[in-house]
Motif scaffolding. Sequence first.
Motif, short mmCIF file in Angstrom:
data_model
loop_
_atom_site.label_atom_id
_atom_site.label_comp_id
_atom_site.label_asym_id
_atom_site.label_seq_id
_atom_site.Cartn_x
_atom_site.Cartn_y
_atom_site.Cartn_z
N LEU A 320 38.48 34.98 30.35
CA LEU A 320 39.67 34.69 29.54
C LEU A 320 40.94 35.19 30.24
O LEU A 320 41.94 34.48 30.33
CB LEU A 320 39.54 35.36 28.18
CG LEU A 320 38.53 34.79 27.19
CD1 LEU A 320 38.32 35.76 26.03
CD2 LEU A 320 39.00 33.44 26.65
N ALA A 321 40.88 36.43 30.72
CA ALA A 321 42.06 37.04 31.34
C ALA A 321 42.46 36.31 32.62
O ALA A 321 43.64 36.21 32.94
CB ALA A 321 41.79 38.51 31.63
N SER A 322 41.47 35.77 33.34
CA SER A 322 41.79 35.07 34.58
C SER A 322 42.51 33.75 34.34
O SER A 322 43.11 33.19 35.26
CB SER A 322 40.51 34.83 35.39
OG SER A 322 39.72 33.78 34.83
N CYS A 323 42.45 33.26 33.09
CA CYS A 323 43.12 32.01 32.73
C CYS A 323 44.38 32.25 31.88
O CYS A 323 44.97 31.30 31.35
CB CYS A 323 42.16 31.10 31.97
SG CYS A 323 40.69 30.63 32.90
N ALA A 324 44.76 33.50 31.70
CA ALA A 324 45.89 33.86 30.84
C ALA A 324 47.17 34.04 31.66
O ALA A 324 47.14 34.12 32.89
CB ALA A 324 45.57 35.15 30.08
N ARG A 352 35.49 35.10 41.46
CA ARG A 352 36.13 34.81 42.75
C ARG A 352 35.58 33.53 43.37
O ARG A 352 36.31 32.76 44.00
CB ARG A 352 35.93 35.99 43.70
CG ARG A 352 36.88 37.14 43.46
CD ARG A 352 36.64 38.22 44.50
NE ARG A 352 37.62 39.30 44.41
CZ ARG A 352 37.57 40.40 45.15
NH1 ARG A 352 36.59 40.58 46.02
NH2 ARG A 352 38.50 41.33 45.03
N ALA A 353 34.27 33.30 43.21
CA ALA A 353 33.67 32.09 43.77
C ALA A 353 34.23 30.83 43.12
O ALA A 353 34.15 29.75 43.71
CB ALA A 353 32.15 32.15 43.57
N LEU A 354 34.82 30.98 41.93
CA LEU A 354 35.41 29.85 41.23
C LEU A 354 36.91 29.76 41.44
O LEU A 354 37.58 28.93 40.81
CB LEU A 354 35.10 29.94 39.73
CG LEU A 354 33.61 30.09 39.36
CD1 LEU A 354 33.45 30.10 37.85
CD2 LEU A 354 32.77 28.99 39.99
N GLY A 355 37.46 30.63 42.29
CA GLY A 355 38.88 30.57 42.61
C GLY A 355 39.75 31.48 41.77
O GLY A 355 40.99 31.40 41.85
N GLN A 356 39.15 32.38 40.97
CA GLN A 356 39.93 33.25 40.10
C GLN A 356 40.28 34.55 40.82
O GLN A 356 39.63 34.95 41.79
CB GLN A 356 39.17 33.55 38.81
CG GLN A 356 38.74 32.28 38.05
CD GLN A 356 39.89 31.36 37.71
OE1 GLN A 356 40.22 30.47 38.51
NE2 GLN A 356 40.51 31.56 36.56
N GLY A 369 46.06 36.83 36.02
CA GLY A 369 45.85 35.59 35.31
C GLY A 369 46.67 34.44 35.88
O GLY A 369 47.84 34.61 36.22
N VAL A 370 46.04 33.30 35.99
CA VAL A 370 46.70 32.06 36.39
C VAL A 370 46.32 31.00 35.36
O VAL A 370 45.15 30.61 35.30
CB VAL A 370 46.28 31.62 37.80
CG1 VAL A 370 46.99 30.32 38.18
CG2 VAL A 370 46.57 32.71 38.82
N PRO A 371 47.27 30.56 34.52
CA PRO A 371 46.93 29.67 33.40
C PRO A 371 46.66 28.23 33.84
O PRO A 371 47.31 27.29 33.40
CB PRO A 371 48.15 29.78 32.49
CG PRO A 371 49.27 30.13 33.40
CD PRO A 371 48.68 30.99 34.49
N THR A 372 45.69 28.10 34.73
CA THR A 372 45.21 26.77 35.12
C THR A 372 43.69 26.79 35.06
O THR A 372 43.07 27.86 34.96
CB THR A 372 45.65 26.40 36.54
OG1 THR A 372 45.16 27.39 37.45
CG2 THR A 372 47.17 26.31 36.64
N ARG A 373 43.08 25.64 35.14
CA ARG A 373 41.62 25.56 35.07
C ARG A 373 41.00 26.15 36.34
O ARG A 373 41.50 25.93 37.44
CB ARG A 373 41.20 24.10 34.91
CG ARG A 373 41.69 23.48 33.61
CD ARG A 373 41.63 21.97 33.69
NE ARG A 373 40.27 21.48 33.78
CZ ARG A 373 39.95 20.23 34.09
NH1 ARG A 373 40.90 19.36 34.37
NH2 ARG A 373 38.69 19.86 34.15
#
Length: 430
Positions: A320-324, A352-356, A369-373
């Motif tokens: 959640l936080a990585s998308c906020a 990290r493997a998913l780009g977060q 957080g980066v509010p993108t998919r």
Amino acid sequence: MRVDPITRLVGHIAVPGDKSISHRSVLLGAICDGETRITNFGRSADTEATVEAVRALGVTVYEHGTDTLRVFGKGLRGLQAPGGAIDCANAGTLVRLLTGILAGQEGQQFELVGDASLSARPMKRITEPLSRMGAGLETEEGHLPLGVDARPLHGITYELPVASAQVKSAILLAGLYADGETTVVEPVPTRDHTELMLEAAGAPITRREHSVTVRRAERLELGEIEVPGDFSSAAPFIVAATLVPGSELHIHDVNLNPRRTGLLTILERMGGRVTVYNRRTIGGERAGDLEVRSAELVATEVLAPEVPLAIDELPLFALLASCAHGASRLRGAEELRAKESDRVEATVDALRALGQHVEGTEDGFRIKGVPTRPRGGRIRSRGDHRMAMLGAIAALDSQEGVEIEDAECVSVSFPGFFDLLASLRQQAAA
């Protein structure tokens, strides 16, 4: 297993019965007098290990369909040592709570073993206080196999060095057999399913804000237990519906014990849109239905007092936080490193493997957080059911989907997880 993105999550679902309560209902039913009937039993590899463990100890358990059990208890002091070791498989709750019970079966000897993952988890946290009570315990350098030489027990007052419902429960269960009073003092409150069930069974127990006291018992009786839906099984779907745009998901009959629902408090701070309705009591526990809508999120900080209230959901918090919007932080969660995997390291590697943008610390995470998919990619579950579900939920909101190694390990806690996910995909397409 590959999980692809989804357009939205809509519809109505229910999750299996609470795993923590299911474990306890079988274990306490085994030492009650008479029959305990358990409905909405949360069937999983972990809880099936508990059923097999009490059967090995001489307890008769009848199974009716997938979610109803009848446990014919042997009374507090009626368990019998089997001819060999009791296999606890991968169930940490089972091995720790059962040790407390077996310590009171005076005059008998038992051995507890588990799989490679459970054998790597620390047992000193229960053997130290139980030994102080007089139990004869032997481990392999603080790990399984664990030998129990049941001897006369005496009550103690024990301050938990680390907040742990499993350790608290092991001590309280041993306290049922001990002379005098046994008190457990908690640094912060942890889940209280054991105390609630002991009260329902007629145990002499006193609960306070930061401590619990139990005295020697002569007889327990439960009768019937209805198990509410598992909040930790609902949590991945709460997170998914929050992240995937256009979602409106209803989750029914969920356990809302306030010592389990820390994720809801955290999510509220972040701007989540979760509404609780139809509040009621199921099996002596608070419960209700949830409506979850997608939302834009902002960063937050989670500190040590909140950790026990959301311990199983902290990897999902990281997602959640990585998308906020903004930078989030988790502190005081050293306990995550002693789960089925090192969940700090596993969560960092997976996201990290998913780009977060996630960085591990000694006691938690730092998250930008980066509010993108999330981009998507491939993750290793490390044989940890929580990591496999984390990957699947991240996949639903990803750009490219996620390949999950050893996704089948979800059967430890939630065998029907991917089937439920598939049903939501069908509802979204309708």
